[in-house]
Design a protein around this motif. Structure first.
Motif, PDB file in Angstrom:
ATOM      1  N   PRO A 154     -14.433   3.265 -42.149  1.00 29.68           N
ATOM      2  CA  PRO A 154     -13.491   3.290 -41.021  1.00 29.68           C
ATOM      3  C   PRO A 154     -12.964   1.887 -40.701  1.00 29.68           C
ATOM      4  O   PRO A 154     -13.699   0.913 -40.751  1.00 29.68           O
ATOM      5  N   LEU A 155     -11.690   1.810 -40.401  1.00 27.23           N
ATOM      6  CA  LEU A 155     -11.088   0.519 -40.095  1.00 27.23           C
ATOM      7  C   LEU A 155     -11.733  -0.160 -38.906  1.00 27.23           C
ATOM      8  O   LEU A 155     -11.805  -1.381 -38.846  1.00 27.23           O
ATOM      9  N   SER A 156     -12.229   0.602 -37.958  1.00 27.88           N
ATOM     10  CA  SER A 156     -12.872  -0.009 -36.797  1.00 27.88           C
ATOM     11  C   SER A 156     -14.135  -0.765 -37.203  1.00 27.88           C
ATOM     12  O   SER A 156     -14.437  -1.815 -36.656  1.00 27.88           O
ATOM     13  N   LEU A 157     -14.880  -0.248 -38.187  1.00 24.64           N
ATOM     14  CA  LEU A 157     -16.078  -0.932 -38.663  1.00 24.64           C
ATOM     15  C   LEU A 157     -15.694  -2.231 -39.361  1.00 24.64           C
ATOM     16  O   LEU A 157     -16.316  -3.266 -39.146  1.00 24.64           O
ATOM     17  N   ILE A 158     -14.663  -2.194 -40.172  1.00 27.18           N
ATOM     18  CA  ILE A 158     -14.210  -3.401 -40.857  1.00 27.18           C
ATOM     19  C   ILE A 158     -13.771  -4.449 -39.833  1.00 27.18           C
ATOM     20  O   ILE A 158     -14.120  -5.623 -39.931  1.00 27.18           O
ATOM     21  N   ALA A 159     -13.049  -4.029 -38.827  1.00 28.85           N
ATOM     22  CA  ALA A 159     -12.601  -4.963 -37.788  1.00 28.85           C
ATOM     23  C   ALA A 159     -13.786  -5.554 -37.044  1.00 28.85           C
ATOM     24  O   ALA A 159     -13.825  -6.747 -36.759  1.00 28.85           O
ATOM     25  N   TRP A 160     -14.783  -4.733 -36.754  1.00 28.79           N
ATOM     26  CA  TRP A 160     -15.965  -5.213 -36.036  1.00 28.79           C
ATOM     27  C   TRP A 160     -16.731  -6.219 -36.871  1.00 28.79           C
ATOM     28  O   TRP A 160     -17.125  -7.272 -36.394  1.00 28.79           O
ATOM     29  N   LEU A 161     -16.920  -5.934 -38.160  1.00 31.86           N
ATOM     30  CA  LEU A 161     -17.654  -6.844 -39.035  1.00 31.86           C
ATOM     31  C   LEU A 161     -16.930  -8.169 -39.189  1.00 31.86           C
ATOM     32  O   LEU A 161     -17.547  -9.227 -39.228  1.00 31.86           O
ATOM     33  N   SER A 162     -15.627  -8.145 -39.264  1.00 27.86           N
ATOM     34  CA  SER A 162     -14.875  -9.378 -39.459  1.00 27.86           C
ATOM     35  C   SER A 162     -14.630 -10.134 -38.155  1.00 27.86           C
ATOM     36  O   SER A 162     -14.196 -11.271 -38.178  1.00 27.86           O
ATOM     37  N   SER A 163     -14.956  -9.536 -37.028  1.00 27.50           N
ATOM     38  CA  SER A 163     -14.712 -10.183 -35.736  1.00 27.50           C
ATOM     39  C   SER A 163     -15.732 -11.247 -35.398  1.00 27.50           C
ATOM     40  O   SER A 163     -15.533 -12.042 -34.500  1.00 27.50           O
ATOM     41  N   GLY A 164     -16.865 -11.248 -36.096  1.00 23.71           N
ATOM     42  CA  GLY A 164     -17.915 -12.195 -35.757  1.00 23.71           C
ATOM     43  C   GLY A 164     -18.863 -11.662 -34.714  1.00 23.71           C
ATOM     44  O   GLY A 164     -19.803 -12.337 -34.317  1.00 23.71           O
ATOM     45  N   ARG A 165     -18.647 -10.431 -34.260  1.00 21.13           N
ATOM     46  CA  ARG A 165     -19.529  -9.864 -33.243  1.00 21.13           C
ATOM     47  C   ARG A 165     -20.729  -9.152 -33.854  1.00 21.13           C
ATOM     48  O   ARG A 165     -21.652  -8.796 -33.155  1.00 21.13           O
ATOM     49  N   ALA A 166     -20.716  -8.935 -35.140  1.00 22.17           N
ATOM     50  CA  ALA A 166     -21.846  -8.293 -35.794  1.00 22.17           C
ATOM     51  C   ALA A 166     -23.000  -9.274 -35.819  1.00 22.17           C
ATOM     52  O   ALA A 166     -22.883 -10.367 -36.323  1.00 22.17           O
ATOM     53  N   SER A 167     -24.138  -8.910 -35.252  1.00 27.21           N
ATOM     54  CA  SER A 167     -25.246  -9.850 -35.164  1.00 27.21           C
ATOM     55  C   SER A 167     -26.486  -9.372 -35.891  1.00 27.21           C
ATOM     56  O   SER A 167     -27.477 -10.065 -35.929  1.00 27.21           O
ATOM     57  N   TRP A 168     -26.446  -8.184 -36.477  1.00 32.44           N
ATOM     58  CA  TRP A 168     -27.555  -7.664 -37.265  1.00 32.44           C
ATOM     59  C   TRP A 168     -28.868  -7.725 -36.500  1.00 32.44           C
ATOM     60  O   TRP A 168     -29.894  -8.116 -37.020  1.00 32.44           O
TER      61      TRP A 168
ATOM     62  N   ILE B  59     -23.302 -29.109 -29.022  1.00 33.87           N
ATOM     63  CA  ILE B  59     -22.511 -28.519 -30.099  1.00 33.87           C
ATOM     64  C   ILE B  59     -23.224 -27.291 -30.657  1.00 33.87           C
ATOM     65  O   ILE B  59     -24.424 -27.325 -30.933  1.00 33.87           O
ATOM     66  N   HIS B  60     -22.469 -26.233 -30.853  1.00 34.66           N
ATOM     67  CA  HIS B  60     -22.978 -25.012 -31.484  1.00 34.66           C
ATOM     68  C   HIS B  60     -23.015 -25.226 -32.994  1.00 34.66           C
ATOM     69  O   HIS B  60     -22.115 -25.839 -33.554  1.00 34.66           O
ATOM     70  N   CYS B  61     -24.044 -24.724 -33.662  1.00 35.10           N
ATOM     71  CA  CYS B  61     -24.113 -24.808 -35.122  1.00 35.10           C
ATOM     72  C   CYS B  61     -23.650 -23.484 -35.713  1.00 35.10           C
ATOM     73  O   CYS B  61     -24.091 -22.423 -35.296  1.00 35.10           O
ATOM     74  N   TYR B  62     -22.775 -23.560 -36.680  1.00 34.70           N
ATOM     75  CA  TYR B  62     -22.186 -22.369 -37.282  1.00 34.70           C
ATOM     76  C   TYR B  62     -22.842 -21.927 -38.588  1.00 34.70           C
ATOM     77  O   TYR B  62     -22.327 -21.064 -39.278  1.00 34.70           O
ATOM     78  N   CYS B  63     -23.983 -22.491 -38.940  1.00 30.04           N
ATOM     79  CA  CYS B  63     -24.563 -22.162 -40.247  1.00 30.04           C
ATOM     80  C   CYS B  63     -25.334 -20.849 -40.246  1.00 30.04           C
ATOM     81  O   CYS B  63     -25.731 -20.386 -41.301  1.00 30.04           O
ATOM     82  N   GLY B  64     -25.575 -20.276 -39.119  1.00 28.89           N
ATOM     83  CA  GLY B  64     -26.342 -19.040 -39.069  1.00 28.89           C
ATOM     84  C   GLY B  64     -27.691 -19.221 -38.390  1.00 28.89           C
ATOM     85  O   GLY B  64     -28.373 -18.256 -38.083  1.00 28.89           O
TER      86      GLY B  64
END
Length: 139
Positions: A15-29, A79-84
């Motif tokens: 579903p496109l909504s899942l793809i949008a959610w995953l690419s939004s950066g809000r997926a935190s697993w 500063i926020h670190c973006y490496c994960g």
């Protein structure tokens, strides 16, 4: 080759909504995902940043980055670190990457952020300006 799913077939099935959610950066697993820069702690110092002795065997360029961070812990702590690493429970700011086990020893994102913060600070930029530069490069 028949058992492989083409990208086109896969994208039709997801579903496109899942793809949008995953690419939004809000997926935190399952981990809270911090994306905002923290406020620097009052009185923060570089006492926990790994020393040259603790970095023995590290590349001289890596040691230089730790030296840079040691000069400006009050900036790096904002500063926020973006490496994960933000998914780790002990995460607070980029400064954490230069303490303890010293994730920044091997992480090119932590190193890149550290160098960028230092360079911008040497240019006289404010913390907000440095944050915008970090976000533009790493977010």
């Amino acid at each position: 080759m028949d058992s492989l799913v083409s990208r086109r077939v896969f994208l039709r099935a997801v579903p496109l909504s899942l793809i949008a959610w995953l690419s939004s950066g809000r997926a935190s697993w399952g981990h809270p995902r911090q994306t905002e820069h923290p406020d620097p702690r009052p009185g923060i110092d570089a006492s926990d940043v790994l020393t040259v002795e603790q970095l023995a065997g590290s590349d001289k360029d890596v040691i230089a980055i730790f030296d840079m961070v040691r000069e400006i812990p009050q900036i790096v702590d904002g500063i926020h670190c973006y490496c994960g690493c933000a998914t780790q429970p002990e995460f607070r700011s980029l400064l954490i990457c230069y303490t303890g086990v010293g994730m920044a020893r091997a992480c090119h994102i932590c190193q890149g952020e550290g160098k960028l913060v230092y360079r911008r600070w040497k240019e006289g930029q404010t913390l907000d300006q440095i944050r915008r530069a970090i976000d533009a490069r790493y977010a």
